[in-house]
Design a protein around this motif. Sequence first.
Motif, PDB file in Angstrom:
ATOM      1  N   LEU A  50      42.629  27.740  47.854  1.00 35.59           N
ATOM      2  CA  LEU A  50      41.270  28.173  48.175  1.00 35.59           C
ATOM      3  C   LEU A  50      40.363  28.210  46.962  1.00 35.59           C
ATOM      4  O   LEU A  50      39.201  27.788  47.025  1.00 35.59           O
ATOM      5  CB  LEU A  50      41.311  29.556  48.847  1.00 35.59           C
ATOM      6  N   VAL A  51      40.840  28.728  45.840  1.00 32.45           N
ATOM      7  CA  VAL A  51      40.021  28.805  44.629  1.00 32.45           C
ATOM      8  C   VAL A  51      40.761  28.149  43.478  1.00 32.45           C
ATOM      9  O   VAL A  51      41.983  27.975  43.504  1.00 32.45           O
ATOM     10  CB  VAL A  51      39.678  30.272  44.266  1.00 32.45           C
ATOM     11  N   ASP A  52      40.012  27.798  42.438  1.00 28.24           N
ATOM     12  CA  ASP A  52      40.579  27.170  41.252  1.00 28.24           C
ATOM     13  C   ASP A  52      41.325  28.216  40.431  1.00 28.24           C
ATOM     14  O   ASP A  52      40.726  29.148  39.886  1.00 28.24           O
ATOM     15  CB  ASP A  52      39.448  26.540  40.425  1.00 28.24           C
ATOM     16  N   GLU A  53      42.643  28.070  40.311  1.00 25.31           N
ATOM     17  CA  GLU A  53      43.451  29.061  39.607  1.00 25.31           C
ATOM     18  C   GLU A  53      43.066  29.189  38.140  1.00 25.31           C
ATOM     19  O   GLU A  53      43.123  30.283  37.564  1.00 25.31           O
ATOM     20  CB  GLU A  53      44.936  28.676  39.691  1.00 25.31           C
ATOM     21  N   THR A  54      42.643  28.084  37.530  1.00 23.44           N
ATOM     22  CA  THR A  54      42.396  28.095  36.089  1.00 23.44           C
ATOM     23  C   THR A  54      41.166  28.905  35.703  1.00 23.44           C
ATOM     24  O   THR A  54      41.044  29.341  34.565  1.00 23.44           O
ATOM     25  CB  THR A  54      42.236  26.653  35.572  1.00 23.44           C
ATOM     26  N   LEU A  62      37.411  37.297  47.862  1.00 18.81           N
ATOM     27  CA  LEU A  62      37.890  36.339  46.867  1.00 18.81           C
ATOM     28  C   LEU A  62      36.828  35.286  46.556  1.00 18.81           C
ATOM     29  O   LEU A  62      36.589  34.937  45.389  1.00 18.81           O
ATOM     30  CB  LEU A  62      39.166  35.674  47.378  1.00 18.81           C
ATOM     31  N   ILE A  63      36.166  34.796  47.594  1.00 15.13           N
ATOM     32  CA  ILE A  63      35.121  33.793  47.389  1.00 15.13           C
ATOM     33  C   ILE A  63      33.946  34.386  46.611  1.00 15.13           C
ATOM     34  O   ILE A  63      33.435  33.782  45.657  1.00 15.13           O
ATOM     35  CB  ILE A  63      34.651  33.233  48.746  1.00 15.13           C
ATOM     36  N   MET A  77      31.437  43.657  68.227  1.00  9.48           N
ATOM     37  CA  MET A  77      32.576  43.056  67.558  1.00  9.48           C
ATOM     38  C   MET A  77      32.220  41.687  66.980  1.00  9.48           C
ATOM     39  O   MET A  77      32.579  41.359  65.842  1.00  9.48           O
ATOM     40  CB  MET A  77      33.737  42.937  68.538  1.00  9.48           C
ATOM     41  N   PHE A  78      31.469  40.881  67.751  1.00 10.04           N
ATOM     42  CA  PHE A  78      31.064  39.567  67.267  1.00 10.04           C
ATOM     43  C   PHE A  78      30.169  39.686  66.030  1.00 10.04           C
ATOM     44  O   PHE A  78      30.274  38.888  65.094  1.00 10.04           O
ATOM     45  CB  PHE A  78      30.316  38.806  68.363  1.00 10.04           C
ATOM     46  N   VAL A  79      29.273  40.671  66.041  1.00 13.10           N
ATOM     47  CA  VAL A  79      28.411  40.888  64.885  1.00 13.10           C
ATOM     48  C   VAL A  79      29.244  41.242  63.656  1.00 13.10           C
ATOM     49  O   VAL A  79      29.016  40.729  62.550  1.00 13.10           O
ATOM     50  CB  VAL A  79      27.370  42.001  65.177  1.00 13.10           C
ATOM     51  N   ALA A  80      30.244  42.111  63.851  1.00  9.62           N
ATOM     52  CA  ALA A  80      31.128  42.479  62.732  1.00  9.62           C
ATOM     53  C   ALA A  80      31.882  41.260  62.218  1.00  9.62           C
ATOM     54  O   ALA A  80      32.067  41.101  61.002  1.00  9.62           O
ATOM     55  CB  ALA A  80      32.108  43.563  63.169  1.00  9.62           C
ATOM     56  N   TRP A  81      32.323  40.388  63.128  1.00 11.99           N
ATOM     57  CA  TRP A  81      33.011  39.172  62.702  1.00 11.99           C
ATOM     58  C   TRP A  81      32.108  38.325  61.814  1.00 11.99           C
ATOM     59  O   TRP A  81      32.539  37.811  60.785  1.00 11.99           O
ATOM     60  CB  TRP A  81      33.423  38.346  63.916  1.00 11.99           C
ATOM     61  N   GLY A  82      30.853  38.152  62.247  1.00  8.87           N
ATOM     62  CA  GLY A  82      29.933  37.326  61.478  1.00  8.87           C
ATOM     63  C   GLY A  82      29.582  37.919  60.122  1.00  8.87           C
ATOM     64  O   GLY A  82      29.326  37.191  59.156  1.00  8.87           O
ATOM     65  N   LEU A  83      29.581  39.241  60.028  1.00  7.22           N
ATOM     66  CA  LEU A  83      29.208  39.899  58.778  1.00  7.22           C
ATOM     67  C   LEU A  83      30.367  40.031  57.803  1.00  7.22           C
ATOM     68  O   LEU A  83      30.149  40.252  56.604  1.00  7.22           O
ATOM     69  CB  LEU A  83      28.647  41.296  59.076  1.00  7.22           C
ATOM     70  N   THR A  84      31.600  39.931  58.301  1.00  5.97           N
ATOM     71  CA  THR A  84      32.762  40.264  57.474  1.00  5.97           C
ATOM     72  C   THR A  84      32.826  39.458  56.191  1.00  5.97           C
ATOM     73  O   THR A  84      32.886  40.018  55.088  1.00  5.97           O
ATOM     74  CB  THR A  84      34.060  40.060  58.286  1.00  5.97           C
ATOM     75  N   LEU A  85      32.843  38.149  56.309  1.00  4.13           N
ATOM     76  CA  LEU A  85      33.013  37.320  55.122  1.00  4.13           C
ATOM     77  C   LEU A  85      31.866  37.487  54.135  1.00  4.13           C
ATOM     78  O   LEU A  85      32.099  37.747  52.952  1.00  4.13           O
ATOM     79  CB  LEU A  85      33.217  35.858  55.534  1.00  4.13           C
ATOM     80  N   VAL A 132      29.623  39.847  49.050  1.00  2.00           N
ATOM     81  CA  VAL A 132      28.555  40.499  48.277  1.00  2.00           C
ATOM     82  C   VAL A 132      29.099  41.696  47.505  1.00  2.00           C
ATOM     83  O   VAL A 132      28.817  41.878  46.312  1.00  2.00           O
ATOM     84  CB  VAL A 132      27.403  40.921  49.213  1.00  2.00           C
ATOM     85  N   VAL A 133      29.881  42.545  48.181  1.00  2.40           N
ATOM     86  CA  VAL A 133      30.461  43.717  47.504  1.00  2.40           C
ATOM     87  C   VAL A 133      31.371  43.276  46.361  1.00  2.40           C
ATOM     88  O   VAL A 133      31.333  43.848  45.257  1.00  2.40           O
ATOM     89  CB  VAL A 133      31.236  44.592  48.508  1.00  2.40           C
ATOM     90  N   ALA A 134      32.183  42.252  46.602  1.00  2.00           N
ATOM     91  CA  ALA A 134      33.082  41.766  45.565  1.00  2.00           C
ATOM     92  C   ALA A 134      32.317  41.178  44.382  1.00  2.00           C
ATOM     93  O   ALA A 134      32.706  41.362  43.223  1.00  2.00           O
ATOM     94  CB  ALA A 134      34.027  40.718  46.147  1.00  2.00           C
ATOM     95  N   ALA A 135      31.229  40.468  44.665  1.00  2.00           N
ATOM     96  CA  ALA A 135      30.418  39.905  43.579  1.00  2.00           C
ATOM     97  C   ALA A 135      29.815  41.013  42.718  1.00  2.00           C
ATOM     98  O   ALA A 135      29.790  40.916  41.483  1.00  2.00           O
ATOM     99  CB  ALA A 135      29.328  39.008  44.159  1.00  2.00           C
ATOM    100  N   LEU A 136      29.323  42.064  43.360  1.00  2.00           N
ATOM    101  CA  LEU A 136      28.786  43.206  42.607  1.00  2.00           C
ATOM    102  C   LEU A 136      29.876  43.870  41.767  1.00  2.00           C
ATOM    103  O   LEU A 136      29.653  44.233  40.600  1.00  2.00           O
ATOM    104  CB  LEU A 136      28.154  44.217  43.556  1.00  2.00           C
TER     105      LEU A 136
END
Length: 420
Positions: free
Chosen positions: A71-75, A113-114, A306-314, A319-323
Motif C-alpha cells: 500500500l505505501v512505500d516502505e522506504t 496510514l495513507i 451508517m453509509f455516511v460513516a462509511w464515506g467519512l471513515t477513510l 486528516v487526524v493522522a496527518a495532523l
Amino acid sequence: MESFSLILAIVVVTALAFDFTNGFHDTANAMATTISTGALKPKVAVAMSAVLNLVGAFLSVEVANTISKGLVDETGIRPEVIFAALVGAILWNLLTWLVGLPSSSSHALLGGLIGAAVASAGIGAVNGDVLVTKVLLPAIAAPIVAGVAAMLASRLTYTLGRKADGKAAAKGYRAGQIASAGLVSLAHGTNDAQKTMGIITLALIAGGSLAPDSDPPVWVILSAGLAIALGTYLGGWRIIRTMGKGLTDLQPQQGFAAQTSAATVILASSHLGFSLSTTHSVSGAVMGAGLGRKGGVVRWSTATRMFVAWGLTLPAAAVVAALAEWICRLGDWGTALVAVILIASSFAIWRISRREVVDHTNVVDDDTVGAQEPEPAGVVTTAMAAVSPPPAGVTEDLAATLPAPATTPDPKAPSAATTV
C-alpha cells in the motif's frame, strides 16, 4: 526477537491497542444476528467469536502482506508516521463505537496510514494501483455482493422451508446460525487481525528491525491474534445492538443467510489479499437478508447514518493522522504530546459512554436506553415487499390487529341500560 527503539515499542503497543478496539468494534460483525435471534447468549457468543478470531489469525498472511509491502512505500516511512496513522484509526474507531455505528476499522487504519504517509513523504508514498484494486473496489463491491447473496439465500430458505415444521425448522436454522457465526469469526481473524500484523511488520521494517519484504514474525501474529480476541470477548455491545436490531429485525433463517453470505465474501477476499471491510460485508448481508423476507423492513434512517460513516471513515482518519504526523515531526516532545492527546481523548470517550451503558445484560432489550424505535417501511422496502404477497398466516395476523369496522346503531334495538 528484533532490537527495539523506544518509538518502535510505542508503535507496537499502539498497534495492539488499535487491534483491541478493532476486536470490540467488529464483534457485531460475527455475533449481532446470532444474539438478536436468541441463537446464543451474549457472553457465550462473544467468547466463541474471540477464540475463532485467534485461530483465524494464523490461517493466512496475504492481507498483512498487502499492507506491509504494497500500500505505501516502505522506504519513505518512519515509525512516527505509523504511530500517527494508528492515532487516527483508534480515535475514529472509538467515536463510531460511542454512537453505535458499525464503521470500518479496516478503512480507519488504511485512511490513517495513507494520511500520515502523504503528510510525511507526499502523495507518491501511496501506491495508487494497490489502493484502488485491493481497497477501494472491494469496499464498494463487498456489501453489494454480500447483500444480494443474502437476499437470494433468505428467499430460498423460506421457499424450501415452506412445508417444514415451524419449530423444527427454527431449531435447525439456529444451529446453522451458530455454525455460520463461527465461520464469520474465523474469517474476521483471517482478514482484520492481519491488518495489525501488517502495520507492526511495516513498523519493524521502517525501524530497521526487519529486512524489507519480510513476512510477519510469529510473535507478531500471536500478539495481534490475542489482542483482537480480547477485544472481541469484551464485546462492542453498542454496535451489536445497531447491527442486530437497529437495521432490521431478523428471523433465524435470515440470520443464517446473512452470516453465510458474509463469511463467503470475507474468506474469498482474504485468500486474494484484498484488504476488505468485514463491517461493510456483514452490514450489506444483514440488509439483504432483511429484504429477503416478505414484509421485512430495513430501517433506512439507521442505514443512511451508517453509509455516511462509511464515506467519512477513510478521509476522517487520514486528516487526524496527518495532523498527528505534523505534531510528531516536531520531535520527541511532539510524539509525547500526540500520545497524551490519544490517551486523554480515549478516556473522555469512555467516560461519555458510561452515561448510557449498553452491555450483555441489555443488548437485546428493546426497552433500554438507545433502543431503536420502529420505523415505517420506506420506498425501497415497500417496493421489495410488493413483488409478492405475504406468506401464509401474515394476512390473518394483520387482520386480527385491525380495529373492528364502525357500525351504525339500530334505533329499534334495546339499549344496554334497558337490557335485563
